[in-house]
Design a protein around this motif. Structure first.
Motif, PDB file in Angstrom:
ATOM      1  N   PRO A 192       0.830  -1.215   0.000  1.00 32.58           N
ATOM      2  CA  PRO A 192       0.000   0.000   0.000  1.00 32.58           C
ATOM      3  C   PRO A 192       0.857   1.254   0.000  1.00 32.58           C
ATOM      4  N   ASN A 227      -5.346   1.173 -11.920  1.00 35.99           N
ATOM      5  CA  ASN A 227      -4.717   0.790 -10.659  1.00 35.99           C
ATOM      6  C   ASN A 227      -5.082  -0.654 -10.358  1.00 35.99           C
ATOM      7  N   MET A 228      -4.079  -1.520 -10.286  1.00 33.97           N
ATOM      8  CA  MET A 228      -4.331  -2.945 -10.052  1.00 33.97           C
ATOM      9  C   MET A 228      -4.282  -3.229  -8.564  1.00 33.97           C
ATOM     10  N   SER A 229      -5.372  -3.720  -8.026  1.00 32.52           N
ATOM     11  CA  SER A 229      -5.474  -4.035  -6.609  1.00 32.52           C
ATOM     12  C   SER A 229      -4.930  -5.435  -6.362  1.00 32.52           C
ATOM     13  N   GLN A 288       1.236   6.018  -5.211  1.00 39.02           N
ATOM     14  CA  GLN A 288       0.280   5.531  -6.211  1.00 39.02           C
ATOM     15  C   GLN A 288      -0.607   6.656  -6.729  1.00 39.02           C
ATOM     16  N   ALA A 296      -4.289  -6.884  -3.577  1.00 41.13           N
ATOM     17  CA  ALA A 296      -4.925  -7.557  -2.435  1.00 41.13           C
ATOM     18  C   ALA A 296      -6.055  -8.478  -2.879  1.00 41.13           C
ATOM     19  N   SER A 297      -6.697  -8.158  -4.003  1.00 41.44           N
ATOM     20  CA  SER A 297      -7.810  -8.990  -4.475  1.00 41.44           C
ATOM     21  C   SER A 297      -7.471  -9.668  -5.799  1.00 41.44           C
ATOM     22  N   SER A 298      -6.185  -9.750  -6.131  1.00 37.80           N
ATOM     23  CA  SER A 298      -5.786 -10.294  -7.425  1.00 37.80           C
ATOM     24  C   SER A 298      -5.375 -11.747  -7.312  1.00 37.80           C
ATOM     25  N   THR A 322      -0.394   5.379  -0.439  1.00 36.92           N
ATOM     26  CA  THR A 322      -1.336   6.407  -0.885  1.00 36.92           C
ATOM     27  C   THR A 322      -0.631   7.481  -1.705  1.00 36.92           C
ATOM     28  N   GLU A 375      -0.820   8.109 -10.554  1.00 33.40           N
ATOM     29  CA  GLU A 375      -2.105   8.141 -11.244  1.00 33.40           C
ATOM     30  C   GLU A 375      -2.391   9.542 -11.788  1.00 33.40           C
TER      31      GLU A 375
END
Length: 315
Positions: free
Chosen positions: A61, A82-84, A66, A86-88, A63, A70
């Motif tokens: 992470p 933005n590729m997350s 990133q 944590a959920s990939s 802020t 962006e």
């Protein structure tokens, strides 16, 4: 932003400060100076990256970094994703090489990568066809942070050559410190490193820096005081007796700052731990450049993306 007389950036990727010449660094800072003026206008959009795709791939992470990448991409006209992580699929066991192959099949133009392992960004850059920017890899390097720090110093002091810069705190776990040491020395600054012996990497003196374990002695007569965050999330074991003791000896307050030059300036890469490495009095004081560093971050990342865009197909 581009001027016809500026020398081109000769590198396809930005993986670190190591390997950049002083001319490469100065060219990026000059581009970033122009980007500052663009960012202060009402109309901030440019078309340099129009039609290009930028993927921000952050395994940690962040802020500030990133969001500034962006903003930089969007101000240059790129389509930014933005590729997350944590959920990939990475969380489901996919390797970094598999991720690289998957992203490469999507034909991005630029991938901005932050990873917790040193060297991971270099590995990914060898597996994709697009430009890669290192947004921080382990305790190795954070090149755009060093560039924005240099830009902030240059805009406030008018130069970097001949200045004495003190980098203070948790140097052992800091990629920011490593990139800044390389960059500042390349541009002719004198660098001091200050911290408790437990947070200084062995063999640090071979990098050509002065090493101090006494904060007051180390700050004497410096032009720039650059504080580092105490990175407790990277620590396995006890590196400092307590936060209170750490601040007493190595936290920057008004009394310690008074040992530097009267016009010394204070910096911090953020996020700050107030009362741990820096007092609120200093962080919010007249000598602080911390807010300005955030603004310079967007400009530097615009400059880096624009420089790398010259090597993209059909540029």
């Amino acid at each position: 932003m581009t001027t016809p007389t500026r020398p081109g950036f000769p590198h396809r990727h930005l993986l670190g400060i190591e390997g950049l010449s002083p001319l490469d660094i100065a060219g990026l800072l000059d581009r970033a100076d122009e980007a500052v003026e663009i960012s202060r206008q009402v109309e901030k959009k440019r078309t340099t990256l129009r039609g290009r795709t930028q993927i921000n791939l952050f395994f940690e992470p962040s802020t500030r970094t990133q969001s500034s990448f962006e903003l930089a991409g969007k101000r240059l006209g790129a389509d930014v994703m933005n590729m997350s992580v944590a959920s990939s699929s990475v969380k489901k066991g996919e390797t970094l090489i598999d991720t690289a192959a998957t992203l490469n099949a999507m034909r991005p133009d630029i991938i901005v990568v932050r990873h917790h392992q040193a060297g991971a960004v270099h590995l990914l850059a060898r597996k994709v066809d697009c430009a890669v920017v290192n947004a921080g890899d382990g305790a190795h390097e954070h090149p755009t942070q060093a560039l924005l720090d240099a830009l902030t110093i240059r805009r406030n002091k008018g130069r970097i050559e001949g200045l004495t810069v003190a980098i203070c705190g948790d140097v052992l776990h800091s990629r920011v410190a490593r990139s800044n040491i390389i960059l500042l020395q390349a541009l002719g600054a004198r660098v001091r490193v200050i911290g408790p012996s437990t947070l200084l990497p062995p063999g640090l003196a071979r990098f050509g820096v002065e090493v101090h374990t006494d904060m007051r002695a180390g700050l004497s007569g410096v032009d720039i005081v650059m504080m580092l965050r105490l990175q407790r999330e990277r620590m396995n074991g006890s590196f400092v007796p307590s936060v209170k003791e750490y601040f007493r000896y190595f936290g920057l307050d008004g009394e310690k700052l008074s040992l530097a030059k009267p016009d010394a300036l204070v910096m911090h890469p953020g996020p700050m731990n107030r009362g741990v490495e820096i007092s609120s009095e200093v962080a919010d004081g007249a000598q602080s450049l911390i807010r300005e560093q955030v603004e310079m971050g967007v400009a530097v990342r615009m400059a880096v993306l624009e420089a790398l865009a010259t090597h993209l197909p059909n540029a």
